[in-house]
Design an enzyme around this catalytic site. Structure first.
Site, PDB file in Angstrom:
ATOM      1  N   GLU A  49     -12.860  11.025  11.048  1.00 22.37           N
ATOM      2  CA  GLU A  49     -13.562  12.242  11.445  1.00 22.37           C
ATOM      3  C   GLU A  49     -14.764  12.525  10.540  1.00 22.37           C
ATOM      4  O   GLU A  49     -15.824  12.943  11.010  1.00 22.37           O
ATOM      5  CB  GLU A  49     -12.598  13.440  11.391  1.00 22.37           C
ATOM      6  N   CYS A  81      -9.478  16.951   6.855  1.00 19.46           N
ATOM      7  CA  CYS A  81     -10.498  16.784   7.900  1.00 19.46           C
ATOM      8  C   CYS A  81     -10.636  18.043   8.753  1.00 19.46           C
ATOM      9  O   CYS A  81     -11.713  18.337   9.269  1.00 19.46           O
ATOM     10  CB  CYS A  81     -10.132  15.600   8.786  1.00 19.46           C
ATOM     11  N   ARG A 181      -1.359 -11.628  10.696  1.00 19.90           N
ATOM     12  CA  ARG A 181      -1.198 -11.620   9.233  1.00 19.90           C
ATOM     13  C   ARG A 181      -2.214 -10.692   8.588  1.00 19.90           C
ATOM     14  O   ARG A 181      -1.886  -9.935   7.667  1.00 19.90           O
ATOM     15  CB  ARG A 181      -1.371 -13.036   8.680  1.00 19.90           C
ATOM     16  N   SER A 301      19.621 -12.802  10.271  1.00 23.61           N
ATOM     17  CA  SER A 301      20.171 -11.707   9.463  1.00 23.61           C
ATOM     18  C   SER A 301      19.507 -10.378   9.823  1.00 23.61           C
ATOM     19  O   SER A 301      20.168  -9.341   9.919  1.00 23.61           O
ATOM     20  CB  SER A 301      19.981 -12.006   7.977  1.00 23.61           C
TER      21      SER A 301
END
Length: 364
Positions: A49, A81, A181, A301
């Site tokens: 903003e 903001c 990534r 897991s």
């Protein structure tokens, strides 16, 4: 493209650069023309903003702001903001979604309304929510958002019986993995992946497709300290965190530390690191998102403990076969199909010759 769509496009430019803050885009319109726009800058710098208000300058008075996330109303690294929007004389604010941060969570829009500014909520909410999914998980739970990624053949294999996996997915798919990534705070693998593949675990392109200096934290789970000191992860740009079991000898830990790795010792049971405690430790380091790339023990897991938030799978149009060929997910699994983890909000997309499937794990 409407104005909120434009704001969403701007927000995407902030991905990978602003964590633990959310990636936000803002557009200011007056008399049918865009007079200011911006996206979140790195932590400590301006929010979206403020960037848009700076570009609009004095012309902002009487304008309409479109922003992908409710404006903040609290002092953090930067001033709120909401007060800047009020001071600039903006007459309307369209926010795609409410900020789930307990310090905001509707208070920003309320402050604007009390100042006489009309507010609107909900335009392109789903798209805006997806951009900040990691931030939402982190700010509401203190834990990172966990995405599991793997590539497999049509018959569900991630490598042949000899262990060869180069390359199952297409060039385009592998390029997209580098983008994932880049936008993740951390990339995580188990030690067997390091022993078998010796991966770099680096992002080699950014949101614009160019070479990047910013790298995700590389996290390796290693109960007994088997990670070779010669592993490539220690020689790449960026940082390494080794999640070790409690019984790794002092000499080995010192050797890892000498290579620059951060050591976190965690409880383990039946040869597995306590994943709950690991995710909590990563959250305390302000890691908001983790991309898990293998291997089967770690992925299994995480699934067994229902710790996965999102799945991204690349399916290549090949058949590998073989009973001993590796599959992506190990662990205990389920006894009946009805008890399987189910994906929601599933999306499919062609990636060269591959099919990319993404979805979110439904919570029971």
């Amino acid at each position: 493209m409407d104005y909120m769509e434009r704001a969403i496009s701007l927000a995407k430019l902030a991905l990978g650069q602003v964590s633990p803050n959310p990636a936000v885009g803002a557009v200011i319109v007056k008399d049918g023309e865009v007079i200011g726009q911006g996206y979140t800058q790195p932590p400590g710098s301006s929010h979206a903003e403020i960037m848009a208000l700076k570009e609009a300058g004095e012309h902002a008075r009487g304008g309409v702001m479109y922003v992908t996330l409710e404006p903040c109303c609290h002092f953090g690294r930067t001033p709120p903001c909401s007060k800047a929007i009020i001071a600039a004389g903006i007459q309307e604010v369209h926010a795609a979604i409410i900020d789930p941060n307990p310090q905001v969570n509707g208070k920003g829009l309320n402050e604007l309304e009390k100042a006489g500014i009309k507010t609107f909520l909900g335009e392109h909410a789903a798209d805006a929510s997806e951009i900040i999914e990691s931030y939402v998980k982190f700010i509401t739970t203190g834990r990172p958002f966990v995405t599991v990624k793997f590539a497999m053949s049509l018959d569900g294999k991630i490598a042949t019986k000899s262990g060869d996996s180069k390359w199952i997915s297409s060039d385009e798919s592998r390029r997209y993995v580098h983008f994932i990534r880049y936008t993740s705070d951390a990339v995580m693998v188990g030690v067997n992946t390091v022993l078998i593949d010796d991966p770099q675990l680096t992002a080699r392109c950014n949101v614009w497709g160019g070479v990047t200096k910013k790298q995700p934290l590389r996290v390796i789970l290693d109960v007994t300290g088997k990670t070779p000191l010669t592993a490539r992860v220690f020689n790449e740009p960026g940082s390494v965190l080794l999640a070790l079991g409690e019984n790794v000898n002092t000499t080995q830990k010192k050797a890892y530390a000498k290579l620059g790795a951060e050591i976190v010792e965690l409880p383990s049971k039946r040869g597995l690191i306590d994943l709950d405690k690991l995710l909590l430790a990563l959250g305390q380091k302000q890691i908001t998102s983790v991309l898990v790339e293998g291997g089967a023990i770690l992925l299994g897991s995480l699934c067994d403990r229902n710790l996965v938030d999102k799945v991204t799978v690349f399916i290549a149009p090949i058949i590998i076969g073989g009973e001993k060929a590796r599959t992506a997910i190990g662990g205990k699994g389920v006894d009946k199909v009805v008890n399987s983890l189910k994906l929601e909000h599933v999306k499919t997309k062609r990636s060269d010759s591959d099919m990319m499937i993404t979805g979110y794990i439904g919570r029971k």
